[in-house]
Scaffold this motif. Structure first.
Motif, mmCIF file in Angstrom:
data_model
loop_
_atom_site.group_PDB
_atom_site.id
_atom_site.type_symbol
_atom_site.label_atom_id
_atom_site.label_comp_id
_atom_site.label_asym_id
_atom_site.label_seq_id
_atom_site.Cartn_x
_atom_site.Cartn_y
_atom_site.Cartn_z
ATOM 1 N N GLU A 181 0.835 -1.207 0.000
ATOM 2 C CA GLU A 181 0.000 0.000 0.000
ATOM 3 C C GLU A 181 0.868 1.255 0.000
ATOM 4 N N THR A 182 1.994 1.208 0.707
ATOM 5 C CA THR A 182 2.921 2.340 0.722
ATOM 6 C C THR A 182 3.476 2.606 -0.672
ATOM 7 N N MET A 183 3.890 1.548 -1.365
ATOM 8 C CA MET A 183 4.416 1.712 -2.721
ATOM 9 C C MET A 183 3.335 2.221 -3.670
ATOM 10 N N SER A 184 2.120 1.737 -3.494
ATOM 11 C CA SER A 184 1.008 2.196 -4.325
ATOM 12 C C SER A 184 0.730 3.675 -4.087
ATOM 13 N N ALA A 185 0.776 4.108 -2.814
ATOM 14 C CA ALA A 185 0.547 5.512 -2.484
ATOM 15 C C ALA A 185 1.612 6.416 -3.104
ATOM 16 N N LEU A 186 2.811 5.861 -3.310
ATOM 17 C CA LEU A 186 3.899 6.623 -3.926
ATOM 18 C C LEU A 186 3.839 6.595 -5.453
ATOM 19 N N GLY A 187 2.874 5.839 -6.003
ATOM 20 C CA GLY A 187 2.690 5.810 -7.453
ATOM 21 C C GLY A 187 3.310 4.631 -8.164
ATOM 22 N N ALA A 188 3.960 3.718 -7.408
ATOM 23 C CA ALA A 188 4.589 2.543 -8.014
ATOM 24 C C ALA A 188 3.574 1.411 -8.178
ATOM 25 N N ASN A 189 3.976 0.384 -8.901
ATOM 26 C CA ASN A 189 3.148 -0.801 -9.108
ATOM 27 C C ASN A 189 3.780 -1.977 -8.372
ATOM 28 N N PRO A 190 3.360 -2.234 -7.115
ATOM 29 C CA PRO A 190 3.987 -3.299 -6.317
ATOM 30 C C PRO A 190 3.476 -4.682 -6.681
ATOM 31 N N LYS A 191 4.383 -5.658 -6.576
ATOM 32 C CA LYS A 191 4.001 -7.053 -6.813
ATOM 33 C C LYS A 191 4.856 -7.942 -5.919
ATOM 34 N N PRO A 192 4.247 -8.819 -5.110
ATOM 35 C CA PRO A 192 5.038 -9.730 -4.271
ATOM 36 C C PRO A 192 5.788 -10.752 -5.118
ATOM 37 N N TYR A 193 6.954 -11.148 -4.624
ATOM 38 C CA TYR A 193 7.772 -12.139 -5.328
ATOM 39 C C TYR A 193 8.743 -12.732 -4.316
ATOM 40 N N ALA A 194 9.039 -14.010 -4.447
ATOM 41 C CA ALA A 194 9.915 -14.701 -3.490
ATOM 42 C C ALA A 194 11.302 -14.063 -3.465
ATOM 43 N N PHE A 195 11.805 -13.799 -2.272
ATOM 44 C CA PHE A 195 13.120 -13.175 -2.148
ATOM 45 C C PHE A 195 14.211 -14.062 -2.743
ATOM 46 N N THR A 196 14.094 -15.370 -2.561
ATOM 47 C CA THR A 196 15.129 -16.291 -3.038
ATOM 48 C C THR A 196 15.280 -16.247 -4.562
ATOM 49 N N GLU A 197 14.271 -15.753 -5.264
ATOM 50 C CA GLU A 197 14.314 -15.680 -6.726
ATOM 51 C C GLU A 197 14.433 -14.246 -7.235
ATOM 52 N N LYS A 235 10.315 14.398 3.321
ATOM 53 C CA LYS A 235 9.075 15.026 3.763
ATOM 54 C C LYS A 235 7.950 14.808 2.761
ATOM 55 N N GLU A 236 8.264 14.889 1.463
ATOM 56 C CA GLU A 236 7.213 14.684 0.475
ATOM 57 C C GLU A 236 6.808 13.207 0.392
ATOM 58 N N PHE A 237 7.742 12.299 0.680
ATOM 59 C CA PHE A 237 7.409 10.877 0.722
ATOM 60 C C PHE A 237 6.478 10.595 1.896
ATOM 61 N N GLU A 238 6.795 11.195 3.036
ATOM 62 C CA GLU A 238 5.956 11.016 4.217
ATOM 63 C C GLU A 238 4.555 11.588 3.980
ATOM 64 N N LYS A 239 4.498 12.742 3.347
ATOM 65 C CA LYS A 239 3.203 13.355 3.053
ATOM 66 C C LYS A 239 2.380 12.492 2.108
ATOM 67 N N ALA A 240 3.032 11.918 1.103
ATOM 68 C CA ALA A 240 2.317 11.105 0.112
ATOM 69 C C ALA A 240 1.757 9.822 0.705
ATOM 70 N N THR A 241 2.368 9.354 1.788
ATOM 71 C CA THR A 241 1.940 8.084 2.396
ATOM 72 C C THR A 241 1.170 8.285 3.699
ATOM 73 N N ALA A 242 0.797 9.527 3.995
ATOM 74 C CA ALA A 242 0.151 9.830 5.279
ATOM 75 C C ALA A 242 -1.167 9.092 5.458
ATOM 76 N N GLY A 243 -1.847 8.768 4.375
ATOM 77 C CA GLY A 243 -3.141 8.102 4.473
ATOM 78 C C GLY A 243 -3.089 6.594 4.614
ATOM 79 N N VAL A 244 -1.895 6.018 4.548
ATOM 80 C CA VAL A 244 -1.782 4.558 4.609
ATOM 81 C C VAL A 244 -2.298 4.023 5.945
ATOM 82 N N MET A 245 -2.003 4.712 7.036
ATOM 83 C CA MET A 245 -2.471 4.255 8.340
ATOM 84 C C MET A 245 -4.003 4.180 8.364
ATOM 85 N N ASP A 246 -4.654 5.163 7.764
ATOM 86 C CA ASP A 246 -6.116 5.179 7.753
ATOM 87 C C ASP A 246 -6.693 4.006 6.970
#
Length: 344
Positions: free
Chosen positions: A195-211, A312-323
């Motif tokens: 959700e944090t990455m999405s709030a910053l405008g990125a497209n997150p996708k889970p993937y196994a760390f080992t790969e 500061k702008e990163f923190e502002k962009a993600t301020a709504g994640v907690m909600d």
């Protein structure tokens, strides 16, 4: 604020509840005949994790093994399985639940798929430094949250540290929030990080760390985010060109053990194991802090271009994640969190 990940969480909770009801309880790693006292029990405990043995969690796991074996006079033996030998992070946690793995150490957010409140320490920009994060992790709120894992047959022994998560990229530096837009970024199965990455405008996708390293090399992702010690110790500079010190999320790592196995030990042996876990925690935390402070220059020497954006702008962009997570964590938990943050 987008809530697109919330249905995923609720679906996971429903599926996990069914899985938990059917989980297998395997306790044959501890053997004690009627003639043996509880204190004389013998056990071989498997401890698996996804990173290599030189990672701070690997070094600390070796200390944990040494302390347990020394103070139990060799009755309790710890088998260490690094590099995902026993599975990915999600597979290791499932293994602890179903009894195929005895212990693991993994990011708190990975456990939050089961006990959702465990992910609370990963909320964006919650802590300003390590000491602040450690005070929170050793406090009453986290102790209460940890208890919710016991429903899934997991006991938290201590909290290792994975550091503050930062962004690396292949083709462009991240100097501002605008540079995050459209990034195809790998994340763990951590709904808060996603959700944090999405709030910053990125497209997150889970993937196994080992790969992950191969996936970055093959261009499956053009970005990933991890703490600086992970980035250095796994040589991500070989497949990523830029590091941006975003420190967007603190990554606590519970060291856990199967509850059914834990309950088989005497109080004396529980103390041996927990004391060793606390010693290992202190070593891991100190290593992570030291490496975070020193490895940025080593990554630069290895060829990565380093950026330190205005957060500061990163923190502002993600301020709504907690909600977004109010429904998941509950108003009372988030109020306690806000009160803690206001009084820190």
């Amino acid at each position: 604020m987008s809530k697109k990940f919330i249905p995923v969480i609720f679906a996971a909770i429903a599926a996990i509840s069914l899985f938990s009801a059917c989980k297998k309880k395997s306790v044959d790693t501890v053997s004690a005949s009627g003639a043996e006292s509880e204190a004389a029990q013998k056990a071989t405990i498997s401890l698996g994790f996804s990173t290599n043995i030189s990672d701070p969690r690997g070094v600390a796991s070796v200390l944990f093994k040494e302390e347990v074996e020394k103070n139990s006079d060799g009755r309790i033996h710890i088998e260490i399985h690094p590099d995902g030998e026993l599975g990915s992070d999600s597979e290791l946690i499932k293994g602890v639940i179903d009894g195929s793995v005895d212990m693991t150490v993994s990011s708190a957010g990975n456990f939050a798929i089961y006990a959702t409140k465990l992910g609370i320490s990963a909320l964006p920009f919650l802590f300003s430094d390590f000491d602040e994060a450690w005070r929170f992790m050793d406090g009453d709120l986290v102790a209460e949250v940890n208890k919710t894992l016991e429903e899934y047959g997991i006991v938290v022994l201590s909290h290792f540290d994975n550091g503050f998560r930062c962004v690396t990229t292949t083709n462009r530096p991240v100097k501002s929030v605008a540079d995050m837009k459209g990034l195809n970024i790998r994340t763990p199965e951590n709904q808060i990080v996603m959700e944090t990455m999405s709030a910053l405008g990125a497209n997150p996708k889970p993937y196994a760390f080992t790969e992950l390293k191969k996936a970055l090399k093959d261009g499956l992702f053009d970005s990933q985010e991890n703490p600086i010690p992970i980035i250095y110790n796994n040589k991500f500079w070989e497949v990523q060109n830029y590091l941006s010190v975003t420190n967007h999320s603190y990554d606590a790592m519970p060291l856990v053990i199967r509850k059914d196995l834990w309950d088989m030990f005497s109080d004396a042996d529980k103390k041996i194991i927990r004391d060793a876990a606390i010693k290992a925690q202190e070593l891991d935390r100190n290593l992570v802090k030291e490496q975070t402070d020193s490895y940025v220059s080593k990554l630069k020497e290895a060829g990565m271009k380093i950026n330190t954006p205005d957060l500061k702008e990163f923190e502002k962009a993600t301020a709504g994640v907690m909600d977004v997570f109010t429904t998941i964590y509950g108003e009372d938990t988030l109020k306690r969190l806000r009160d803690w943050k206001a009084g820190k």
